[in-house]
Design a protein around this motif. Structure first.
Motif, PDB file in Angstrom:
ATOM      1  N   PHE A 107      98.201  85.499  95.645  1.00 50.58           N
ATOM      2  CA  PHE A 107      98.262  86.931  96.400  1.00 50.58           C
ATOM      3  C   PHE A 107      98.343  88.088  95.469  1.00 50.58           C
ATOM      4  N   THR A 108      99.287  87.768  94.234  1.00 53.43           N
ATOM      5  CA  THR A 108      99.293  88.785  93.263  1.00 53.43           C
ATOM      6  C   THR A 108      98.637  88.509  92.347  1.00 53.43           C
ATOM      7  N   THR A 109      97.589  87.424  92.246  1.00 54.54           N
ATOM      8  CA  THR A 109      96.385  87.296  91.244  1.00 54.54           C
ATOM      9  C   THR A 109      97.152  86.734  89.808  1.00 54.54           C
ATOM     10  N   THR A 110      98.418  86.390  89.921  1.00 54.01           N
ATOM     11  CA  THR A 110      99.113  85.928  88.741  1.00 54.01           C
ATOM     12  C   THR A 110      98.539  84.690  87.980  1.00 54.01           C
ATOM     13  N   GLY A 111      98.201  83.481  88.856  1.00 55.44           N
ATOM     14  CA  GLY A 111      97.565  82.385  88.352  1.00 55.44           C
ATOM     15  C   GLY A 111      98.258  81.531  87.914  1.00 55.44           C
ATOM     16  N   ALA A 112      99.720  81.575  87.721  1.00 52.22           N
ATOM     17  CA  ALA A 112     100.666  80.474  87.569  1.00 52.22           C
ATOM     18  C   ALA A 112     100.631  79.744  88.752  1.00 52.22           C
ATOM     19  N   SER A 113     100.875  78.106  88.431  1.00 53.49           N
ATOM     20  CA  SER A 113     100.954  77.335  89.379  1.00 53.49           C
ATOM     21  C   SER A 113     102.049  76.099  89.121  1.00 53.49           C
ATOM     22  N   ILE A 114     102.309  75.574  90.162  1.00 59.71           N
ATOM     23  CA  ILE A 114     103.526  74.411  89.901  1.00 59.71           C
ATOM     24  C   ILE A 114     102.742  73.292  90.198  1.00 59.71           C
ATOM     25  N   LEU A 115     101.461  72.906  90.138  1.00 60.57           N
ATOM     26  CA  LEU A 115     100.710  71.779  90.587  1.00 60.57           C
ATOM     27  C   LEU A 115     100.327  71.092  89.222  1.00 60.57           C
ATOM     28  N   ASN A 116     100.432  70.021  89.169  1.00 55.42           N
ATOM     29  CA  ASN A 116      99.805  69.134  88.084  1.00 55.42           C
ATOM     30  C   ASN A 116      98.499  68.458  88.108  1.00 55.42           C
ATOM     31  N   ASP A 117      98.228  68.241  89.503  1.00 59.29           N
ATOM     32  CA  ASP A 117      97.094  67.728  89.636  1.00 59.29           C
ATOM     33  C   ASP A 117      96.238  68.326  91.074  1.00 59.29           C
ATOM     34  N   VAL A 118      95.644  69.404  90.797  1.00 64.26           N
ATOM     35  CA  VAL A 118      94.753  70.004  91.783  1.00 64.26           C
ATOM     36  C   VAL A 118      93.809  69.428  92.702  1.00 64.26           C
ATOM     37  N   GLU A 119      93.395  68.414  91.912  1.00 63.98           N
ATOM     38  CA  GLU A 119      92.347  67.590  92.545  1.00 63.98           C
ATOM     39  C   GLU A 119      92.658  66.336  93.522  1.00 63.98           C
ATOM     40  N   VAL A 223      89.571  71.909  89.624  1.00 60.20           N
ATOM     41  CA  VAL A 223      89.599  70.725  88.757  1.00 60.20           C
ATOM     42  C   VAL A 223      90.407  70.673  87.969  1.00 60.20           C
ATOM     43  N   ASN A 224      91.057  69.723  87.458  1.00 57.82           N
ATOM     44  CA  ASN A 224      92.050  69.784  86.598  1.00 57.82           C
ATOM     45  C   ASN A 224      91.741  70.227  85.156  1.00 57.82           C
ATOM     46  N   ASP A 225      90.619  70.356  84.668  1.00 52.15           N
ATOM     47  CA  ASP A 225      90.229  70.748  83.418  1.00 52.15           C
ATOM     48  C   ASP A 225      89.637  72.144  83.753  1.00 52.15           C
ATOM     49  N   SER A 226      90.001  72.798  84.722  1.00 54.83           N
ATOM     50  CA  SER A 226      89.597  74.220  84.969  1.00 54.83           C
ATOM     51  C   SER A 226      88.092  74.129  84.919  1.00 54.83           C
TER      52      SER A 226
END
Length: 267
Positions: A107-119, A223-226
């Motif tokens: 929501f704040t469009t920061t883009g930080a993530s705790i995920l290692n595998d979004v796929e 995807v993991n490689d953006s």
């Protein structure tokens, strides 16, 4: 402090979030994922709370500086609290603190993530995760300002404080009209990017998520490689729109109204 108008705005925000949550639920239905049930459940919860808070219109619709900043702060907090619940219910992000971090980042469009595998996430969750960027890119309260007949002399303070993405300035005398212009430009640019990516034969789901992440300037990927696995065409289009969405939208308005000198003098 006009508490009634603050609560009324929060109710409107919850109703809008309810509507937003229906979209990933539809994605889940299309791909036959059970995650859609979780999103629908939270959408219903938000709708009920929103109706309760807005069933009675405030006597005074004045919205001044104090009310504006309180409404801004509470709106994003409430949206994040409820927006994180589907992540937990679906099991895609089991721990609520992690889900809340991911949602606030969206929501704040920061883009930080705790995920290692979004796929590993469901498509339903991937859509919602990217869509939070698009929602935050312009801001829900800017959209509300285009619809709600609020009074008071400090609407622009609310718009400036609320918008975490493109900078906001008063384009026309009426603030409501300014909000409508900003959202028209924002939606139009998003649709244009979607069309260009579809021309490049990018799947519709990928196109939507990429465009949402680009518009919000946060960069959530699916995807993991953006963007590494996508075509050069897709990367070029996305890069161009990353730059375009980072420009002050007032400049686009000046260009559209043929005020070219003012547009290029804009700092």
């Amino acid at each position: 402090m006009n508490y009634s108008i603050v609560l009324y705005i929060l109710g409107c925000v919850l109703k809008f979030e309810s509507a937003f949550l229906v979209l990933p639920a539809l994605v889940g239905l299309i791909y036959r994922e059970h995650a859609s049930v979780s999103y629908l459940a939270v959408a219903v919860l938000c709708l009920i709370l929103g109706v309760l808070l807005t069933h009675k219109k405030p006597r005074s619709t004045n919205l001044y500086t104090r009310e504006g900043f309180v409404a801004v702060a509470l709106s994003w907090i409430i949206m994040s609290i409820f927006g994180a619940i589907p992540f937990v219910l679906t099991g895609d992000i089991p721990f609520y603190v992690d889900a809340l971090f991911e949602t606030i980042s969206g929501f704040t469009t920061t883009g930080a993530s705790i995920l290692n595998d979004v796929e590993a996430l469901s498509r339903t969750t991937l859509f919602w995760r990217s869509f939070t960027h698009w929602i935050g890119g312009m801001g829900v309260l800017v959209f509300l300002l285009s619809l709600l007949p609020l009074a008071g002399g400090y609407h622009m303070n609310l718009m400036k404080a609320e918008s975490p993405g493109p900078s906001v300035s008063k384009l026309v005398p009426k603030v409501q009209q300014t909000a409508k212009i900003l959202y028209t430009i924002y939606i139009g640019m998003t649709l244009f990017q979607i069309i260009l990516l579809l021309i490049g034969r990018i799947p519709l789901f990928d196109t939507l998520c990429i465009s949402f992440g680009t518009a919000g300037t946060g960069g959530f990927g699916i995807v993991n490689d953006s963007m590494g696995s996508y075509s050069t065409y897709c990367q070029v289009v996305t890069t161009i729109f990353m730059i375009l969405f980072g420009v002050n939208f007032s400049a686009y308005y000046l260009l559209l109204t043929k005020k070219f000198v003012q547009a290029f003098k804009s700092e």
